[in-house]
Motif scaffolding. Structure first.
Motif, PDB file in Angstrom:
ATOM      1  N   GLN A  38      -4.750  -2.985  -1.951  1.00  0.00           N
ATOM      2  CA  GLN A  38      -4.344  -1.973  -2.916  1.00  0.00           C
ATOM      3  C   GLN A  38      -4.944  -0.630  -2.516  1.00  0.00           C
ATOM      4  O   GLN A  38      -5.610  -0.499  -1.488  1.00  0.00           O
ATOM      5  CB  GLN A  38      -4.805  -2.377  -4.317  1.00  0.00           C
ATOM      6  CG  GLN A  38      -4.347  -3.756  -4.756  1.00  0.00           C
ATOM      7  CD  GLN A  38      -2.836  -3.847  -4.926  1.00  0.00           C
ATOM      8  OE1 GLN A  38      -2.189  -2.864  -5.269  1.00  0.00           O
ATOM      9  NE2 GLN A  38      -2.285  -5.027  -4.685  1.00  0.00           N
ATOM     10  N   ILE A  39      -4.695   0.389  -3.347  1.00  0.00           N
ATOM     11  CA  ILE A  39      -5.185   1.730  -3.019  1.00  0.00           C
ATOM     12  C   ILE A  39      -6.709   1.762  -2.971  1.00  0.00           C
ATOM     13  O   ILE A  39      -7.296   2.392  -2.091  1.00  0.00           O
ATOM     14  CB  ILE A  39      -4.658   2.750  -4.049  1.00  0.00           C
ATOM     15  CG1 ILE A  39      -3.143   2.864  -3.940  1.00  0.00           C
ATOM     16  CG2 ILE A  39      -5.298   4.115  -3.842  1.00  0.00           C
ATOM     17  CD1 ILE A  39      -2.531   3.819  -4.942  1.00  0.00           C
ATOM     18  N   PHE A  40      -7.362   1.074  -3.906  1.00  0.00           N
ATOM     19  CA  PHE A  40      -8.819   1.104  -3.959  1.00  0.00           C
ATOM     20  C   PHE A  40      -9.479  -0.241  -3.663  1.00  0.00           C
ATOM     21  O   PHE A  40     -10.674  -0.274  -3.390  1.00  0.00           O
ATOM     22  CB  PHE A  40      -9.289   1.573  -5.348  1.00  0.00           C
ATOM     23  CG  PHE A  40      -8.806   2.949  -5.720  1.00  0.00           C
ATOM     24  CD1 PHE A  40      -9.213   4.062  -5.011  1.00  0.00           C
ATOM     25  CD2 PHE A  40      -7.924   3.119  -6.769  1.00  0.00           C
ATOM     26  CE1 PHE A  40      -8.762   5.329  -5.347  1.00  0.00           C
ATOM     27  CE2 PHE A  40      -7.459   4.377  -7.115  1.00  0.00           C
ATOM     28  CZ  PHE A  40      -7.879   5.489  -6.398  1.00  0.00           C
ATOM     29  N   THR A  41      -8.752  -1.316  -3.743  1.00  0.00           N
ATOM     30  CA  THR A  41      -9.353  -2.643  -3.608  1.00  0.00           C
ATOM     31  C   THR A  41      -8.487  -3.548  -2.740  1.00  0.00           C
ATOM     32  O   THR A  41      -7.303  -3.282  -2.508  1.00  0.00           O
ATOM     33  CB  THR A  41      -9.527  -3.313  -4.986  1.00  0.00           C
ATOM     34  OG1 THR A  41      -8.240  -3.430  -5.614  1.00  0.00           O
ATOM     35  CG2 THR A  41     -10.460  -2.515  -5.876  1.00  0.00           C
TER      36      THR A  41
ATOM     37  N   PHE B  50       0.835  -1.202   0.000  1.00  0.00           N
ATOM     38  CA  PHE B  50       0.000   0.000   0.000  1.00  0.00           C
ATOM     39  C   PHE B  50       0.874   1.258   0.000  1.00  0.00           C
ATOM     40  O   PHE B  50       0.645   2.191  -0.761  1.00  0.00           O
ATOM     41  CB  PHE B  50      -0.925  -0.008   1.219  1.00  0.00           C
ATOM     42  CG  PHE B  50      -1.930   1.105   1.238  1.00  0.00           C
ATOM     43  CD1 PHE B  50      -3.128   0.984   0.561  1.00  0.00           C
ATOM     44  CD2 PHE B  50      -1.675   2.279   1.922  1.00  0.00           C
ATOM     45  CE1 PHE B  50      -4.056   2.011   0.566  1.00  0.00           C
ATOM     46  CE2 PHE B  50      -2.592   3.312   1.932  1.00  0.00           C
ATOM     47  CZ  PHE B  50      -3.788   3.170   1.261  1.00  0.00           C
ATOM     48  N   ILE B  51       1.890   1.279   0.866  1.00  0.00           N
ATOM     49  CA  ILE B  51       2.758   2.450   0.971  1.00  0.00           C
ATOM     50  C   ILE B  51       3.526   2.683  -0.330  1.00  0.00           C
ATOM     51  O   ILE B  51       3.618   3.811  -0.823  1.00  0.00           O
ATOM     52  CB  ILE B  51       3.737   2.287   2.159  1.00  0.00           C
ATOM     53  CG1 ILE B  51       2.963   2.338   3.478  1.00  0.00           C
ATOM     54  CG2 ILE B  51       4.798   3.387   2.137  1.00  0.00           C
ATOM     55  CD1 ILE B  51       3.824   2.061   4.689  1.00  0.00           C
ATOM     56  N   THR B  52       4.076   1.628  -0.905  1.00  0.00           N
ATOM     57  CA  THR B  52       4.856   1.785  -2.136  1.00  0.00           C
ATOM     58  C   THR B  52       3.983   2.205  -3.311  1.00  0.00           C
ATOM     59  O   THR B  52       4.412   2.996  -4.155  1.00  0.00           O
ATOM     60  CB  THR B  52       5.602   0.481  -2.480  1.00  0.00           C
ATOM     61  OG1 THR B  52       4.686  -0.624  -2.459  1.00  0.00           O
ATOM     62  CG2 THR B  52       6.718   0.215  -1.496  1.00  0.00           C
ATOM     63  N   SER B  53       2.755   1.706  -3.372  1.00  0.00           N
ATOM     64  CA  SER B  53       1.848   2.138  -4.443  1.00  0.00           C
ATOM     65  C   SER B  53       1.531   3.619  -4.316  1.00  0.00           C
ATOM     66  O   SER B  53       1.536   4.366  -5.299  1.00  0.00           O
ATOM     67  CB  SER B  53       0.557   1.314  -4.398  1.00  0.00           C
ATOM     68  OG  SER B  53       0.807  -0.041  -4.647  1.00  0.00           O
ATOM     69  N   LEU B  54       1.261   4.055  -3.088  1.00  0.00           N
ATOM     70  CA  LEU B  54       0.952   5.462  -2.838  1.00  0.00           C
ATOM     71  C   LEU B  54       2.153   6.333  -3.187  1.00  0.00           C
ATOM     72  O   LEU B  54       2.025   7.374  -3.850  1.00  0.00           O
ATOM     73  CB  LEU B  54       0.568   5.636  -1.368  1.00  0.00           C
ATOM     74  CG  LEU B  54      -0.227   6.885  -0.984  1.00  0.00           C
ATOM     75  CD1 LEU B  54      -1.546   6.931  -1.733  1.00  0.00           C
ATOM     76  CD2 LEU B  54      -0.466   6.899   0.511  1.00  0.00           C
ATOM     77  N   LEU B  55       3.343   5.928  -2.758  1.00  0.00           N
ATOM     78  CA  LEU B  55       4.564   6.675  -3.044  1.00  0.00           C
ATOM     79  C   LEU B  55       4.846   6.726  -4.544  1.00  0.00           C
ATOM     80  O   LEU B  55       5.268   7.761  -5.081  1.00  0.00           O
ATOM     81  CB  LEU B  55       5.744   6.042  -2.300  1.00  0.00           C
ATOM     82  CG  LEU B  55       7.113   6.700  -2.494  1.00  0.00           C
ATOM     83  CD1 LEU B  55       7.103   8.110  -1.917  1.00  0.00           C
ATOM     84  CD2 LEU B  55       8.204   5.866  -1.833  1.00  0.00           C
ATOM     85  N   LYS B  56       4.624   5.621  -5.230  1.00  0.00           N
ATOM     86  CA  LYS B  56       4.903   5.547  -6.667  1.00  0.00           C
ATOM     87  C   LYS B  56       4.098   6.575  -7.444  1.00  0.00           C
ATOM     88  O   LYS B  56       4.653   7.345  -8.256  1.00  0.00           O
ATOM     89  CB  LYS B  56       4.597   4.131  -7.173  1.00  0.00           C
ATOM     90  CG  LYS B  56       4.789   3.968  -8.669  1.00  0.00           C
ATOM     91  CD  LYS B  56       4.440   2.558  -9.112  1.00  0.00           C
ATOM     92  CE  LYS B  56       4.579   2.400 -10.621  1.00  0.00           C
ATOM     93  NZ  LYS B  56       4.209   1.021 -11.062  1.00  0.00           N
ATOM     94  N   TYR B  57       2.780   6.619  -7.214  1.00  0.00           N
ATOM     95  CA  TYR B  57       1.943   7.539  -7.977  1.00  0.00           C
ATOM     96  C   TYR B  57       2.229   8.992  -7.605  1.00  0.00           C
ATOM     97  O   TYR B  57       2.176   9.889  -8.456  1.00  0.00           O
ATOM     98  CB  TYR B  57       0.473   7.206  -7.766  1.00  0.00           C
ATOM     99  CG  TYR B  57       0.080   5.890  -8.389  1.00  0.00           C
ATOM    100  CD1 TYR B  57       0.151   5.694  -9.763  1.00  0.00           C
ATOM    101  CD2 TYR B  57      -0.345   4.823  -7.605  1.00  0.00           C
ATOM    102  CE1 TYR B  57      -0.192   4.485 -10.347  1.00  0.00           C
ATOM    103  CE2 TYR B  57      -0.690   3.594  -8.180  1.00  0.00           C
ATOM    104  CZ  TYR B  57      -0.610   3.445  -9.543  1.00  0.00           C
ATOM    105  OH  TYR B  57      -0.939   2.243 -10.117  1.00  0.00           O
ATOM    106  N   GLY B  58       2.563   9.257  -6.346  1.00  0.00           N
ATOM    107  CA  GLY B  58       2.923  10.612  -5.950  1.00  0.00           C
ATOM    108  C   GLY B  58       4.201  11.081  -6.625  1.00  0.00           C
ATOM    109  O   GLY B  58       4.280  12.220  -7.131  1.00  0.00           O
TER     110      GLY B  58
END
Length: 284
Positions: free
Chosen positions: A150-153, A69-77
């Motif tokens: 995941q971010i949404f699911t 979750f953290i890496t996905s959030l960081l990636k898109y930012g």
């Protein structure tokens, strides 16, 4: 002849414009090349950074649901930051761009309230840690082993290896049953025997089966008792405590062994029956 003169004049004007604006063209070319280079290096750097961070989090025994979750959030930012930096290199006013993106984001946010609620629910699921990767849960109207949040699911895997994608908001708004949270579980069996059966002998057989089974925990102690006098059977409850990972295998093995032992000791297991009485009416 006139066409040749026009073409010659156009070429001369173009050459003159290029010569007069050579510095400006070089500047634009450099800025475009720098923007492309920024995008390429930025995308590579973001991939390496997020991948490295994910490895570090997992090396520190951080649950994979949190690390993913953290890496996905960081990636898109970071990708958004790289794109804005590349646009600034070609002369786009980033302040205005950010304002436009903010206004567009507000409009999109109003149109996609469900997605935003899924994002907020994902943050809460990670924060409160109702479950982690590898737990078997009932959530959002389905059940399975948690693969990742995941971010949404949330991704669940069923025992027959089907993938189920559940919106985070649906999980958070419904009951969550985590079967893997505790190390031990109580196995609840109901064994029905015939009314003609010797109850004391039946209890001794059931108790002996549990005593001989090494997967049954000594503490907490198991319980064997008459639970109900049913319509066609006397129902015993058999409630041993087991390790969570032994639950299903022990359940199947106990049911088979109980049936065999009851048969060997002449204790019948009844099944629903119906007696039908026919009366013949005699004619006068």
């Amino acid at each position: 002849m006139e066409t040749e003169l026009i073409n010659t004049d156009f070429i001369e004007e173009a050459q003159s414009w290029v010569i007069n604006n050579q510095g400006l063209l070089i500047e634009y070319a450099v800025n475009i090349a720098a923007a492309l280079l920024t995008l390429i290096i930025g995308f590579i750097a973001v991939g390496m950074l997020t991948g490295g961070m994910n490895k570090v989090l997992k090396a520190r025994k951080i649950d994979s649901t949190i690390s993913d979750f953290i890496t996905s959030l960081l990636k898109y930012g970071l990708l958004a930051f790289v794109i804005i930096a590349a646009l600034s290199r070609v002369g786009v006013q980033t302040a205005s761009f950010v304002a436009i993106v903010g206004a567009a984001g507000l409009a999109v946010g109003l149109a996609l309230q469900g997605s935003l609620s899924n994002f907020a629910a994902g943050v809460l699921l990670i924060g409160f840690r109702f479950f982690k990767a590898g737990d078997y849960v009932e959530a959002g109207g389905t059940a399975g082993t948690v693969h990742s949040v995941q971010i949404f699911t949330t991704i669940l895997m069923t025992p027959d290896n089907r993938m189920i994608v559940v919106p985070n908001s649906k999980i958070l708004s419904d009951n969550i049953v985590n079967y893997s949270k505790e190390k031990t579980r109580r196995l609840d069996l109901v064994i029905g025997v015939s009314y003609t059966a010797d109850l004391q002998k039946t209890k001794e057989v059931l108790t002996r089966i549990l005593d001989e089974e090494p997967r049954v925990l000594k503490e907490p102690a198991y319980r064997v008792a008459v639970n109900e006098l049913g319509a066609s059977s006397v129902d015993f409850i058999v409630r041993p405590w087991v390790l969570a990972e032994d639950y299903w295998s022990l359940k199947f093995d106990l049911l088979e062994k109980i049936k065999n032992e009851l048969d060997a000791n002449g204790i019948g297991i009844p099944f629903p029956q119906m007696d039908v009485h026919l009366f013949r009416e005699e004619k006068a």
